[in-house]
Design a protein around this motif. Structure first.
Motif, mmCIF file in Angstrom:
data_model
loop_
_atom_site.group_PDB
_atom_site.id
_atom_site.type_symbol
_atom_site.label_atom_id
_atom_site.label_comp_id
_atom_site.label_asym_id
_atom_site.label_seq_id
_atom_site.Cartn_x
_atom_site.Cartn_y
_atom_site.Cartn_z
ATOM 1 N N ASP A 62 0.850 -1.183 0.000
ATOM 2 C CA ASP A 62 0.000 0.000 0.000
ATOM 3 C C ASP A 62 0.895 1.246 0.000
ATOM 4 O OD1 ASP A 62 0.815 0.592 2.664
ATOM 5 O OD2 ASP A 62 -0.850 -0.547 3.491
ATOM 6 N N PRO A 63 0.327 2.456 -0.234
ATOM 7 C CA PRO A 63 1.151 3.661 -0.338
ATOM 8 C C PRO A 63 2.029 3.917 0.882
ATOM 9 C CG PRO A 63 -1.039 4.098 -1.201
ATOM 10 C CD PRO A 63 -1.083 2.730 -0.592
ATOM 11 N N ARG A 64 1.522 3.631 2.070
ATOM 12 C CA ARG A 64 2.315 3.886 3.271
ATOM 13 C C ARG A 64 3.537 2.964 3.333
ATOM 14 N NH1 ARG A 64 -0.237 4.237 9.396
ATOM 15 N NH2 ARG A 64 1.693 4.817 10.463
ATOM 16 N N ALA A 65 3.327 1.695 3.047
ATOM 17 C CA ALA A 65 4.441 0.744 3.046
ATOM 18 C C ALA A 65 5.440 1.085 1.949
ATOM 19 C CB ALA A 65 3.908 -0.678 2.861
ATOM 20 N N LEU A 66 4.936 1.468 0.782
ATOM 21 C CA LEU A 66 5.829 1.826 -0.323
ATOM 22 C C LEU A 66 6.669 3.050 0.031
ATOM 23 C CD1 LEU A 66 6.717 1.150 -3.204
ATOM 24 C CD2 LEU A 66 4.864 2.608 -4.048
ATOM 25 N N SER A 67 6.084 3.998 0.734
ATOM 26 C CA SER A 67 6.822 5.193 1.150
ATOM 27 C C SER A 67 7.945 4.832 2.119
ATOM 28 C CB SER A 67 5.855 6.190 1.799
ATOM 29 O OG SER A 67 6.562 7.320 2.271
ATOM 30 N N ALA A 68 7.656 3.963 3.085
ATOM 31 C CA ALA A 68 8.679 3.550 4.047
ATOM 32 C C ALA A 68 9.804 2.789 3.354
ATOM 33 C CB ALA A 68 8.052 2.688 5.141
#
Length: 300
Positions: A205-211
């Motif tokens: 998801d976007p949050r995991a991809l950002s991290a």
């Protein structure tokens, strides 16, 4: 407990076998028959060597989302082929002018300059053919995202642009900030793409991809800084290629700017930054943590 040595060796074997299977006249032909000489040069530039760290990052990022190792293989092969093409071209007389790579003659020495250029072109081109194949991922939308990610990481705003900035820096000099930008593109962009492609394969998801992007950017800086340190401290026999070339060319690096001890401190701080970016993922990110630590400790 995660075993970096075992996982990295397993990945290297899988990539070597996958490349050997794919880089054949039969697999590369269409609409005409692949030229034997260019296939041989592609194999020389891609097989029998290399740590295969970028495919390992693809595998490790995908593993966070429980994706099985074979499902990440085609993407890992594509990333490695782009990396190998860049080395073939970097070794050319018009670029870094190197005679050795992985302890063997570079492609332009084993064949000739024109063949080396074409072999690099073909490795790059067929990398995208791998990503577009449904065997890479059954969903076309995912395959398109992978193609886009690799193009951005390897193009004018990524690896190629970083190489151009490096050439410009030999003539005009760099500030420390400009060195960091150049290195984040020349080396870091493909490392960033590798991690993000693994995450995309796994459905992050976007949050995991950002991290994971934050991890990858720090890991990319660490890898290049370790490379610059090794250029000063390692022998050509250990590295399997010429060393000391940065100083010989008058090229500015963070090592020449900060000194060896200062560069090592920055390296350790950067690895810590990379590992901290993974704090939300728990043990599933142990592979990525181990790779970041490896970047700081490698000796070749």
């Amino acid at each position: 407990m995660y075993d970096f040595s075992a996982d990295s060796a397993d990945c290297a074997r899988a990539i070597e076998a996958g490349l050997s299977d794919y880089l054949t006249g039969a697999r590369l032909s269409g609409p005409g028959p692949a030229a034997d000489r260019v296939v041989a040069a592609m194999r020389h530039g891609a097989l029998e060597g290399g740590k295969r760290l970028r495919p390992l990052l693809v595998r490790q990022a995908a593993a966070i989302f429980s994706l099985p190792k074979p499902a990440a293989l085609s993407t890992g092969l594509a990333v490695e082929m782009v990396h190998c093409y860049s080395l073939v071209h970097d070794d050319l007389p018009a670029m870094d002018d190197d005679d050795l790579r992985r302890g063997r003659p570079t492609v332009h020495k084993a064949f000739d300059e024109a063949t080396a250029i074409l072999a690099g072109d073909a490795l790059l081109t067929h990398a995208f053919a791998l990503l577009s194949d449904p065997l890479c991922h059954p969903e076309a939308e995912v395959r398109i995202r992978l193609v886009s990610e690799l193009a951005l990481g390897s193009g004018a705003g990524g690896m190629v642009g970083g190489q151009m900035r490096d050439i410009e820096g030999e003539k005009g000099g760099f500030s420390p900030g400009e060195i960091s930008i150049m290195q984040s593109m020349k080396t870091g962009a493909l490392i960033r793409a590798s991690v993000r492609m693994g995450a995309i394969l796994g459905g992050a998801d976007p949050r995991a991809l950002s991290a994971l992007t934050a991890y990858a950017e720090a890991a990319g800086r660490a890898f290049q800084l370790a490379d610059d340190i090794l250029d000063v401290t390692a022998t050509p026999e250990t590295m399997g290629k010429a060393t000391g070339k940065d100083a010989e060319a008058g090229k500015q690096t963070l090592v020449s700017t900060l000194g060896l001890e200062g560069a090592r401190k920055v390296l350790n701080d950067t690895v810590t930054e990379a590992i901290q970016a993974l704090r939300t993922f728990g043990p599933k990110a142990d592979g990525l943590r181990a790779t970041a630590r490896y970047f700081a400790s490698r000796e070749k």
